[in-house]
Design a protein around this motif. Structure first.
Motif, PDB file in Angstrom:
ATOM      1  N   GLY A   1       0.879   5.195   0.566  1.00 28.01           N
ATOM      2  CA  GLY A   1       0.136   6.389   0.980  1.00 28.01           C
ATOM      3  C   GLY A   1       0.913   7.619   0.545  1.00 28.01           C
TER       4      GLY A   1
ATOM      5  N   ARG B   1       7.277  -1.986   6.790  1.00 24.90           N
ATOM      6  CA  ARG B   1       6.642  -0.660   6.913  1.00 24.90           C
ATOM      7  C   ARG B   1       7.738   0.409   6.867  1.00 24.90           C
ATOM      8  NH1 ARG B   1       1.608  -0.024   8.077  1.00 24.90           N
ATOM      9  NH2 ARG B   1       1.846   2.023   9.032  1.00 24.90           N
TER      10      ARG B   1
ATOM     11  N   SER C   1      -2.795   0.999  -4.334  1.00 24.60           N
ATOM     12  CA  SER C   1      -2.245  -0.346  -4.243  1.00 24.60           C
ATOM     13  C   SER C   1      -1.095  -0.449  -5.246  1.00 24.60           C
ATOM     14  CB  SER C   1      -3.397  -1.307  -4.579  1.00 24.60           C
ATOM     15  OG  SER C   1      -2.914  -2.590  -4.753  1.00 24.60           O
ATOM     16  N   LEU C   2       0.076  -0.778  -4.724  1.00 25.23           N
ATOM     17  CA  LEU C   2       1.301  -0.782  -5.548  1.00 25.23           C
ATOM     18  C   LEU C   2       1.728  -2.213  -5.841  1.00 25.23           C
ATOM     19  CD1 LEU C   2       4.035   0.427  -6.679  1.00 25.23           C
ATOM     20  CD2 LEU C   2       4.860   0.384  -4.306  1.00 25.23           C
ATOM     21  N   PHE C   3       2.071  -2.452  -7.122  1.00 28.86           N
ATOM     22  CA  PHE C   3       2.741  -3.703  -7.493  1.00 28.86           C
ATOM     23  C   PHE C   3       4.048  -3.311  -8.145  1.00 28.86           C
ATOM     24  CE2 PHE C   3       3.287  -7.995  -8.728  1.00 28.86           C
ATOM     25  CZ  PHE C   3       3.864  -7.972  -9.988  1.00 28.86           C
TER      26      PHE C   3
ATOM     27  N   LYS D   1       4.036   6.774   2.647  1.00 29.90           N
ATOM     28  CA  LYS D   1       3.930   5.666   3.605  1.00 29.90           C
ATOM     29  C   LYS D   1       3.863   4.377   2.798  1.00 29.90           C
ATOM     30  CE  LYS D   1       0.991   5.455   7.009  1.00 29.90           C
ATOM     31  NZ  LYS D   1      -0.171   5.584   7.907  1.00 29.90           N
ATOM     32  N   LEU D   2       4.645   3.396   3.196  1.00 31.90           N
ATOM     33  CA  LEU D   2       4.629   2.124   2.471  1.00 31.90           C
ATOM     34  C   LEU D   2       4.384   0.994   3.457  1.00 31.90           C
ATOM     35  CD1 LEU D   2       7.536   2.738   0.003  1.00 31.90           C
ATOM     36  CD2 LEU D   2       5.442   1.555  -0.644  1.00 31.90           C
ATOM     37  N   ALA D   3       3.413   0.150   3.147  1.00 33.93           N
ATOM     38  CA  ALA D   3       3.182  -1.068   3.936  1.00 33.93           C
ATOM     39  C   ALA D   3       3.247  -2.225   2.935  1.00 33.93           C
ATOM     40  CB  ALA D   3       1.825  -1.013   4.619  1.00 33.93           C
TER      41      ALA D   3
ATOM     42  N   ASP E   1     -10.328   5.909   3.838  1.00 36.07           N
ATOM     43  CA  ASP E   1      -8.993   5.351   3.624  1.00 36.07           C
ATOM     44  C   ASP E   1      -8.213   5.455   4.938  1.00 36.07           C
ATOM     45  OD1 ASP E   1      -6.439   4.717   2.943  1.00 36.07           O
ATOM     46  OD2 ASP E   1      -6.422   5.858   1.065  1.00 36.07           O
TER      47      ASP E   1
ATOM     48  N   SER F   1       2.845  -5.860   1.741  1.00 38.79           N
ATOM     49  CA  SER F   1       2.083  -7.029   2.196  1.00 38.79           C
ATOM     50  C   SER F   1       2.664  -8.319   1.627  1.00 38.79           C
ATOM     51  CB  SER F   1       0.617  -6.907   1.747  1.00 38.79           C
ATOM     52  OG  SER F   1       0.555  -6.624   0.371  1.00 38.79           O
TER      53      SER F   1
ATOM     54  N   SER G   1      -4.249   6.833  -0.759  1.00 38.54           N
ATOM     55  CA  SER G   1      -3.341   5.687  -0.829  1.00 38.54           C
ATOM     56  C   SER G   1      -3.780   4.801  -1.973  1.00 38.54           C
ATOM     57  CB  SER G   1      -3.341   4.912   0.489  1.00 38.54           C
ATOM     58  OG  SER G   1      -4.508   4.135   0.618  1.00 38.54           O
TER      59      SER G   1
ATOM     60  N   ARG H   1       0.879  -1.166   0.000  1.00 36.74           N
ATOM     61  CA  ARG H   1       0.000   0.000   0.000  1.00 36.74           C
ATOM     62  C   ARG H   1       0.922   1.223   0.000  1.00 36.74           C
ATOM     63  NH1 ARG H   1      -5.055  -0.259  -1.147  1.00 36.74           N
ATOM     64  NH2 ARG H   1      -6.066   1.748  -0.936  1.00 36.74           N
TER      65      ARG H   1
ATOM     66  N   GLN I   1      -5.677  -3.594 -18.536  1.00 33.31           N
ATOM     67  CA  GLN I   1      -5.628  -4.014 -17.121  1.00 33.31           C
ATOM     68  C   GLN I   1      -7.008  -4.498 -16.716  1.00 33.31           C
ATOM     69  OE1 GLN I   1      -3.417  -1.720 -14.225  1.00 33.31           O
ATOM     70  NE2 GLN I   1      -5.052  -1.948 -12.711  1.00 33.31           N
TER      71      GLN I   1
ATOM     72  N   PRO J   1      -5.140  -6.873   1.806  1.00 28.81           N
ATOM     73  CA  PRO J   1      -4.090  -6.686   2.817  1.00 28.81           C
ATOM     74  C   PRO J   1      -4.232  -5.384   3.591  1.00 28.81           C
ATOM     75  CG  PRO J   1      -3.201  -6.240   0.645  1.00 28.81           C
ATOM     76  CD  PRO J   1      -4.607  -6.695   0.450  1.00 28.81           C
ATOM     77  N   ASP J   2      -5.002  -4.420   3.090  1.00 27.99           N
ATOM     78  CA  ASP J   2      -5.168  -3.160   3.812  1.00 27.99           C
ATOM     79  C   ASP J   2      -6.646  -2.797   3.819  1.00 27.99           C
ATOM     80  OD1 ASP J   2      -2.575  -2.874   1.836  1.00 27.99           O
ATOM     81  OD2 ASP J   2      -2.183  -2.361   3.940  1.00 27.99           O
TER      82      ASP J   2
ATOM     83  N   LEU K   1       0.368   1.288 -10.133  1.00 29.97           N
ATOM     84  CA  LEU K   1      -0.438   1.859  -9.051  1.00 29.97           C
ATOM     85  C   LEU K   1      -1.897   1.766  -9.457  1.00 29.97           C
ATOM     86  CD1 LEU K   1       1.431   5.058  -7.796  1.00 29.97           C
ATOM     87  CD2 LEU K   1       0.803   3.030  -6.493  1.00 29.97           C
TER      88      LEU K   1
ATOM     89  N   MET L   1      -1.243  -9.207 -10.440  1.00 28.48           N
ATOM     90  CA  MET L   1      -0.512  -8.167  -9.708  1.00 28.48           C
ATOM     91  C   MET L   1      -1.085  -8.090  -8.292  1.00 28.48           C
ATOM     92  SD  MET L   1       0.285  -5.299 -12.640  1.00 28.48           S
ATOM     93  CE  MET L   1      -1.399  -4.695 -12.781  1.00 28.48           C
ATOM     94  N   GLN L   2      -1.891  -7.041  -8.024  1.00 27.90           N
ATOM     95  CA  GLN L   2      -2.393  -6.894  -6.651  1.00 27.90           C
ATOM     96  C   GLN L   2      -3.583  -7.816  -6.379  1.00 27.90           C
ATOM     97  OE1 GLN L   2      -1.989  -4.507  -8.930  1.00 27.90           O
ATOM     98  NE2 GLN L   2      -1.248  -2.596  -8.070  1.00 27.90           N
TER      99      GLN L   2
ATOM    100  N   PHE M   1      -5.553   4.182   5.886  1.00 23.85           N
ATOM    101  CA  PHE M   1      -4.094   4.199   5.745  1.00 23.85           C
ATOM    102  C   PHE M   1      -3.549   5.616   5.816  1.00 23.85           C
ATOM    103  CE2 PHE M   1      -0.352   1.854   5.046  1.00 23.85           C
ATOM    104  CZ  PHE M   1       0.453   2.513   4.135  1.00 23.85           C
ATOM    105  N   VAL M   2      -4.354   6.571   5.342  1.00 21.48           N
ATOM    106  CA  VAL M   2      -3.937   7.981   5.431  1.00 21.48           C
ATOM    107  C   VAL M   2      -4.947   8.772   6.269  1.00 21.48           C
ATOM    108  CG1 VAL M   2      -2.561   8.050   3.335  1.00 21.48           C
ATOM    109  CG2 VAL M   2      -5.021   8.495   3.187  1.00 21.48           C
TER     110      VAL M   2
END
Lengths: 177, 182
Positions: A33, A156, A44-46, A167-169, B70, A171, A42, A31, B148, B54-55, A58, B32-33, B72-73
């Protein structure tokens, strides 16, 4: 007390520093942020990394692409949310120009592995792993680690520069996928 | 025709809850995700879409406004329902307003409905919905012009869910930034 890498206790960060720097082929899901004075969100990053080549995707919460940034044989290309292709010689400038986000991609490829640069100021946690790093005006804080095949990798991480905080989490880490 | 069939199938699902798994694929089909969560829906236009791993993230529509929380932020964005429609395919599923379907072409191939937008500017190139033989929504997929694809697979489908009184309302926790775009 300082250890030479060979003497460093097994599993200690110093012992793995060499291994970390040789780790060039990896993949992660995280993730990301992004917090700036006028925007918070935020995504979702791959991230697929293969030495200097990479692909960062993203995607937003409903699965729609925000952008795809890739570098192949030195050619940097970003595909935006409308499917438009943009190229540039510097990934950070390209991302900033198109989104206003300060994303130091090339440096992050090392930071996200928990690899500070040689010239950086680093403070370590109780287990000898990087806790805080100052690098080129960026302030990094490693807030969590996970162990993958006996290698400590960040789970993290927060990094800030001027008015941008990322911010990076992480997973999921996959080494040599 | 396919359009009326689809709308009948959806309106037969007046209220339901389900768990979902989400898998995003790139244009060459590489995974991917991924994400998981649960959803609740009550037509028209009210739904709760809670991603738990996961989040965490939460989208709630009360039929008028949509809250996008959200954690997370620590921010919640509030947008009017119509503005949310373009980028949240769920609102086609929960939509009561027939007019909304006018700007989409609907066809059917072996019990999968394919919804394409008549508006070339819309980024969602294709939106497919598959029902199982009990008429329950089994999977829906959002495919973008770049290729995608995001696939949502539903399970634990319950057509008579007990919905909490505040299931379709959202109160921001203390300290959360509110980005009210109404």
């Amino acid at each position: 007390c300082a250890y030479r890498a060979e003497q460093a206790p097994a599993g200690s960060w110093l012992a793995q520093k060499q291994q970390l720097s040789e780790l060039e082929n990896w993949q992660l899901a995280a993730r990301l942020g992004i917090i700036t004075p006028d925007e918070r969100g935020s995504l979702s990053l791959f991230w697929r990394n293969n030495s200097d080549d990479y692909r960062l995707n993203l995607t937003n919460v409903v699965g729609k692409r925000v952008f795809d940034l890739s570098r192949r044989n030195g050619r940097i290309e970003l595909i935006d949310s409308e499917g438009q292709r943009h190229t540039a010689s510097n990934a950070r400038d390209l991302v900033y120009a198109l989104t206003g986000w300060d994303l130091p991609v090339e440096q992050l490829a090392d930071w996200i592995k928990g690899m500070p640069g040689d010239a950086d100021t680093v403070s370590f946690d109780a287990d000898g792993r990087p806790a805080q790093v100052q690098s080129h005006g960026w302030q990094l804080r490693y807030l969590g680690y996970t162990q993958i095949d006996r290698l400590w990798l960040p789970s993290r991480l927060e990094l800030s520069h001027n008015t941008t905080t990322l911010k990076l989490a992480v997973s999921r880490w996959e080494l040599n996928p | 025709d396919a359009a009326t069939d689809l709308q009948q199938k959806l309106s037969a699902l007046g209220r339901f809850s389900a768990d979902f798994t989400q898998q995003v694929y790139d244009e060459s089909g590489e995974p991917m995700q991924t994400a998981e969560g649960s959803m609740q829906l009550a037509r028209p236009d009210r739904f709760r879409w809670h991603t738990t791993s996961p989040d965490e993230s939460l989208i709630v529509s009360d039929g008028t406004d949509v809250w996008m929380y959200d954690p997370f932020v620590e921010q919640v964005s509030i947008v009017p329902l119509e503005q949310a429609v373009q980028n949240t395919p769920f609102l086609l599923i929960s939509g009561g307003d027939k007019a909304r379907w006018q700007n989409y072409r609907i066809s059917e191939q072996n019990d999968t409905y394919v919804v394409t937008s008549k508006d070339p500017a819309e980024l969602i190139q294709r939106f497919t919905l598959r029902f199982n033989n009990q008429g329950r929504l089994a999977r829906f997929t959002v495919v973008e012009s770049g290729g995608q694809r995001s696939e949502f697979t539903l399970s634990e489908f319950n057509t008579s869910p007990e919905l909490a009184a505040n299931a379709f309302r959202f109160t921001p926790p203390a300290g959360v930034m509110v980005d009210d775009q109404r």
